[in-house]
Design a protein around this motif. Structure first.
Motif, PDB file in Angstrom:
ATOM      1  N   GLN A 170      -2.687  -5.378   1.113  1.00  0.00           N
ATOM      2  CA  GLN A 170      -2.364  -4.728  -0.341  1.00  0.00           C
ATOM      3  C   GLN A 170      -0.996  -4.222  -0.168  1.00  0.00           C
ATOM      4  OE1 GLN A 170      -5.636  -1.847  -0.974  1.00  0.00           O
ATOM      5  NE2 GLN A 170      -6.794  -3.277  -2.186  1.00  0.00           N
ATOM      6  N   ARG A 171      -0.763  -3.303   0.966  1.00  0.00           N
ATOM      7  CA  ARG A 171       0.867  -2.969   0.983  1.00  0.00           C
ATOM      8  C   ARG A 171       1.858  -4.044   0.862  1.00  0.00           C
ATOM      9  NH1 ARG A 171       2.780   1.413   1.517  1.00  0.00           N
ATOM     10  NH2 ARG A 171       1.041   2.696   2.556  1.00  0.00           N
ATOM     11  N   GLN A 172       1.408  -5.093   1.630  1.00  0.00           N
ATOM     12  CA  GLN A 172       2.313  -6.338   1.454  1.00  0.00           C
ATOM     13  C   GLN A 172       2.421  -6.948   0.275  1.00  0.00           C
ATOM     14  OE1 GLN A 172       0.594  -8.002   5.014  1.00  0.00           O
ATOM     15  NE2 GLN A 172       2.397  -7.961   6.242  1.00  0.00           N
ATOM     16  N   THR A 173       1.176  -6.896  -0.463  1.00  0.00           N
ATOM     17  CA  THR A 173       1.189  -7.627  -1.759  1.00  0.00           C
ATOM     18  C   THR A 173       1.916  -6.673  -2.808  1.00  0.00           C
ATOM     19  OG1 THR A 173      -0.985  -8.405  -1.517  1.00  0.00           O
ATOM     20  CG2 THR A 173      -0.447  -8.080  -3.691  1.00  0.00           C
ATOM     21  N   ALA A 174       1.723  -5.390  -2.773  1.00  0.00           N
ATOM     22  CA  ALA A 174       2.535  -4.416  -3.369  1.00  0.00           C
ATOM     23  C   ALA A 174       3.891  -4.615  -3.302  1.00  0.00           C
ATOM     24  CB  ALA A 174       2.158  -3.082  -3.235  1.00  0.00           C
ATOM     25  N   ASP A 175       4.615  -4.726  -2.066  1.00  0.00           N
ATOM     26  CA  ASP A 175       5.949  -5.043  -1.805  1.00  0.00           C
ATOM     27  C   ASP A 175       6.337  -6.475  -2.259  1.00  0.00           C
ATOM     28  OD1 ASP A 175       6.152  -2.551  -0.328  1.00  0.00           O
ATOM     29  OD2 ASP A 175       5.892  -3.690   1.631  1.00  0.00           O
ATOM     30  N   LEU A 176       5.425  -7.343  -2.155  1.00  0.00           N
ATOM     31  CA  LEU A 176       5.898  -8.672  -2.711  1.00  0.00           C
ATOM     32  C   LEU A 176       6.087  -8.859  -4.223  1.00  0.00           C
ATOM     33  CD1 LEU A 176       6.013 -11.718  -1.231  1.00  0.00           C
ATOM     34  CD2 LEU A 176       3.840 -11.882  -1.998  1.00  0.00           C
ATOM     35  N   ALA A 177       5.138  -8.073  -4.823  1.00  0.00           N
ATOM     36  CA  ALA A 177       5.269  -7.967  -6.208  1.00  0.00           C
ATOM     37  C   ALA A 177       6.071  -6.808  -6.953  1.00  0.00           C
ATOM     38  CB  ALA A 177       3.940  -8.013  -6.963  1.00  0.00           C
ATOM     39  N   ASP A 178       6.690  -5.885  -6.156  1.00  0.00           N
ATOM     40  CA  ASP A 178       7.546  -4.834  -6.514  1.00  0.00           C
ATOM     41  C   ASP A 178       6.446  -3.755  -7.340  1.00  0.00           C
ATOM     42  OD1 ASP A 178       9.590  -3.157  -6.371  1.00  0.00           O
ATOM     43  OD2 ASP A 178      10.689  -3.922  -8.163  1.00  0.00           O
ATOM     44  N   LEU A 179       5.232  -3.639  -6.856  1.00  0.00           N
ATOM     45  CA  LEU A 179       4.255  -2.838  -7.589  1.00  0.00           C
ATOM     46  C   LEU A 179       4.137  -1.664  -6.731  1.00  0.00           C
ATOM     47  CD1 LEU A 179       2.221  -5.410  -9.208  1.00  0.00           C
ATOM     48  CD2 LEU A 179       3.948  -4.180 -10.341  1.00  0.00           C
ATOM     49  N   SER A 180       3.252  -0.627  -6.955  1.00  0.00           N
ATOM     50  CA  SER A 180       2.665   0.405  -6.193  1.00  0.00           C
ATOM     51  C   SER A 180       1.424  -0.116  -5.269  1.00  0.00           C
ATOM     52  CB  SER A 180       2.295   1.768  -6.612  1.00  0.00           C
ATOM     53  OG  SER A 180       1.523   1.725  -7.642  1.00  0.00           O
TER      54      SER A 180
ATOM     55  N   GLU B 277      -7.535  -5.047  -7.862  1.00  0.00           N
ATOM     56  CA  GLU B 277      -8.554  -5.603  -7.322  1.00  0.00           C
ATOM     57  C   GLU B 277      -9.759  -4.762  -7.429  1.00  0.00           C
ATOM     58  OE1 GLU B 277      -8.045  -5.823  -2.973  1.00  0.00           O
ATOM     59  OE2 GLU B 277      -6.198  -7.352  -3.329  1.00  0.00           O
ATOM     60  N   ALA B 278      -9.756  -3.612  -7.855  1.00  0.00           N
ATOM     61  CA  ALA B 278     -11.162  -3.072  -8.447  1.00  0.00           C
ATOM     62  C   ALA B 278     -11.790  -3.323  -9.688  1.00  0.00           C
ATOM     63  CB  ALA B 278     -11.071  -1.567  -8.203  1.00  0.00           C
ATOM     64  N   SER B 279     -10.987  -4.230 -10.433  1.00  0.00           N
ATOM     65  CA  SER B 279     -11.283  -4.551 -11.799  1.00  0.00           C
ATOM     66  C   SER B 279     -12.655  -5.305 -11.650  1.00  0.00           C
ATOM     67  CB  SER B 279     -10.194  -5.490 -12.355  1.00  0.00           C
ATOM     68  OG  SER B 279      -8.939  -4.834 -12.565  1.00  0.00           O
ATOM     69  N   ASP B 280     -13.373  -5.700 -12.869  1.00  0.00           N
ATOM     70  CA  ASP B 280     -14.638  -6.381 -13.056  1.00  0.00           C
ATOM     71  C   ASP B 280     -13.888  -7.699 -13.665  1.00  0.00           C
ATOM     72  OD1 ASP B 280     -17.020  -7.212 -12.679  1.00  0.00           O
ATOM     73  OD2 ASP B 280     -17.644  -6.155 -14.383  1.00  0.00           O
ATOM     74  N   GLY B 281     -13.811  -8.900 -13.144  1.00  0.00           N
ATOM     75  CA  GLY B 281     -13.559  -9.916 -13.842  1.00  0.00           C
ATOM     76  C   GLY B 281     -12.109  -9.999 -13.901  1.00  0.00           C
ATOM     77  N   VAL B 282     -11.510 -10.359 -15.033  1.00  0.00           N
ATOM     78  CA  VAL B 282     -10.040 -10.609 -15.414  1.00  0.00           C
ATOM     79  C   VAL B 282      -9.492  -9.167 -15.264  1.00  0.00           C
ATOM     80  CG1 VAL B 282      -8.468 -11.199 -17.156  1.00  0.00           C
ATOM     81  CG2 VAL B 282     -10.430 -12.496 -17.011  1.00  0.00           C
ATOM     82  N   ILE B 283      -8.206  -9.364 -14.675  1.00  0.00           N
ATOM     83  CA  ILE B 283      -7.482  -7.922 -14.334  1.00  0.00           C
ATOM     84  C   ILE B 283      -6.733  -7.469 -15.634  1.00  0.00           C
ATOM     85  CG2 ILE B 283      -5.535  -6.956 -13.363  1.00  0.00           C
ATOM     86  CD1 ILE B 283      -5.981  -8.805 -10.865  1.00  0.00           C
ATOM     87  N   ARG B 284      -7.179  -6.256 -16.112  1.00  0.00           N
ATOM     88  CA  ARG B 284      -6.341  -6.038 -17.232  1.00  0.00           C
ATOM     89  C   ARG B 284      -5.279  -4.877 -16.747  1.00  0.00           C
ATOM     90  NH1 ARG B 284      -9.348  -8.369 -20.281  1.00  0.00           N
ATOM     91  NH2 ARG B 284     -11.620  -8.477 -20.549  1.00  0.00           N
ATOM     92  N   GLY B 285      -4.266  -4.738 -17.556  1.00  0.00           N
ATOM     93  CA  GLY B 285      -3.442  -3.617 -17.242  1.00  0.00           C
ATOM     94  C   GLY B 285      -1.981  -3.915 -17.981  1.00  0.00           C
ATOM     95  N   ASN B 286      -0.932  -3.316 -17.453  1.00  0.00           N
ATOM     96  CA  ASN B 286       0.212  -3.477 -18.017  1.00  0.00           C
ATOM     97  C   ASN B 286       0.800  -5.042 -17.958  1.00  0.00           C
ATOM     98  OD1 ASN B 286       3.345  -3.437 -17.709  1.00  0.00           O
ATOM     99  ND2 ASN B 286       3.332  -1.510 -18.134  1.00  0.00           N
ATOM    100  N   VAL B 287       1.099  -5.580 -18.936  1.00  0.00           N
ATOM    101  CA  VAL B 287       1.493  -6.879 -19.037  1.00  0.00           C
ATOM    102  C   VAL B 287       2.725  -7.183 -17.953  1.00  0.00           C
ATOM    103  CG1 VAL B 287       2.704  -8.688 -20.216  1.00  0.00           C
ATOM    104  CG2 VAL B 287       0.925  -7.230 -21.240  1.00  0.00           C
ATOM    105  N   ASP B 288       3.616  -6.361 -18.025  1.00  0.00           N
ATOM    106  CA  ASP B 288       4.878  -6.268 -16.680  1.00  0.00           C
ATOM    107  C   ASP B 288       4.382  -6.574 -15.433  1.00  0.00           C
ATOM    108  OD1 ASP B 288       7.614  -6.711 -16.345  1.00  0.00           O
ATOM    109  OD2 ASP B 288       7.645  -4.583 -15.630  1.00  0.00           O
ATOM    110  N   SER B 289       3.338  -5.568 -15.310  1.00  0.00           N
ATOM    111  CA  SER B 289       2.812  -5.583 -13.789  1.00  0.00           C
ATOM    112  C   SER B 289       1.933  -6.993 -13.423  1.00  0.00           C
ATOM    113  CB  SER B 289       1.924  -4.427 -13.661  1.00  0.00           C
ATOM    114  OG  SER B 289       2.601  -3.264 -13.724  1.00  0.00           O
ATOM    115  N   LEU B 290       1.210  -7.314 -14.207  1.00  0.00           N
ATOM    116  CA  LEU B 290       0.395  -8.575 -14.493  1.00  0.00           C
ATOM    117  C   LEU B 290       1.523  -9.681 -14.150  1.00  0.00           C
ATOM    118  CD1 LEU B 290      -2.312  -8.025 -16.818  1.00  0.00           C
ATOM    119  CD2 LEU B 290      -2.503  -8.050 -14.313  1.00  0.00           C
ATOM    120  N   MET B 291       2.698  -9.829 -14.935  1.00  0.00           N
ATOM    121  CA  MET B 291       3.231 -10.882 -14.717  1.00  0.00           C
ATOM    122  C   MET B 291       4.312 -10.987 -13.286  1.00  0.00           C
ATOM    123  SD  MET B 291       2.950 -12.682 -17.320  1.00  0.00           S
ATOM    124  CE  MET B 291       4.002 -13.965 -17.132  1.00  0.00           C
TER     125      MET B 291
END
Length: 106
Positions: A18-28, A36-50
């Protein structure tokens, strides 16, 4: 979009945590954990998803959405051929303690 299961599968294909994924996507890391704790389709900030989807695609992941040509149908992920290892930011590694260094020299 992307589901939590697809995100976990993509991480497994890339062999990153997860840490490497966060670094790769420039997210926390907590953002990745919430996704990853979402149920089904991830919902959240559009910028973060993109950022996440773009980072995974740049690392060689192809997201398969419902209705897209695949042998079994349904959602999924696959690793594109001829992909180089994802480029990670330089993460500071902990320095060995003086005691461990001393033990190694004995």
């Amino acid at each position: 979009m992307i589901t939590a299961n697809q995100l976990r599968a993509a991480r497994a294909l890339l062999n990153i945590d997860q840490r490497q994924t966060a670094d790769l996507a420039d997210l926390s890391v907590p953002t990745i954990q919430r996704m990853e704790a979402s149920d089904g389709v991830i919902r959240g900030n559009v910028d973060s998803l993109m950022k996440l989807v773009s980072a995974l695609e740049n690392a060689g992941i192809e997201l398969i959405n419902p209705g897209v040509t695949s042998s079994a149908g349904g959602r999924g992920v696959r690793l594109r051929e001829h992909v180089t290892k994802p480029k990670m930011k330089n993460v500071k590694q902990s320095k060995p303690s003086p005691r461990r260094t001393l033990e190694r020299t004995r």
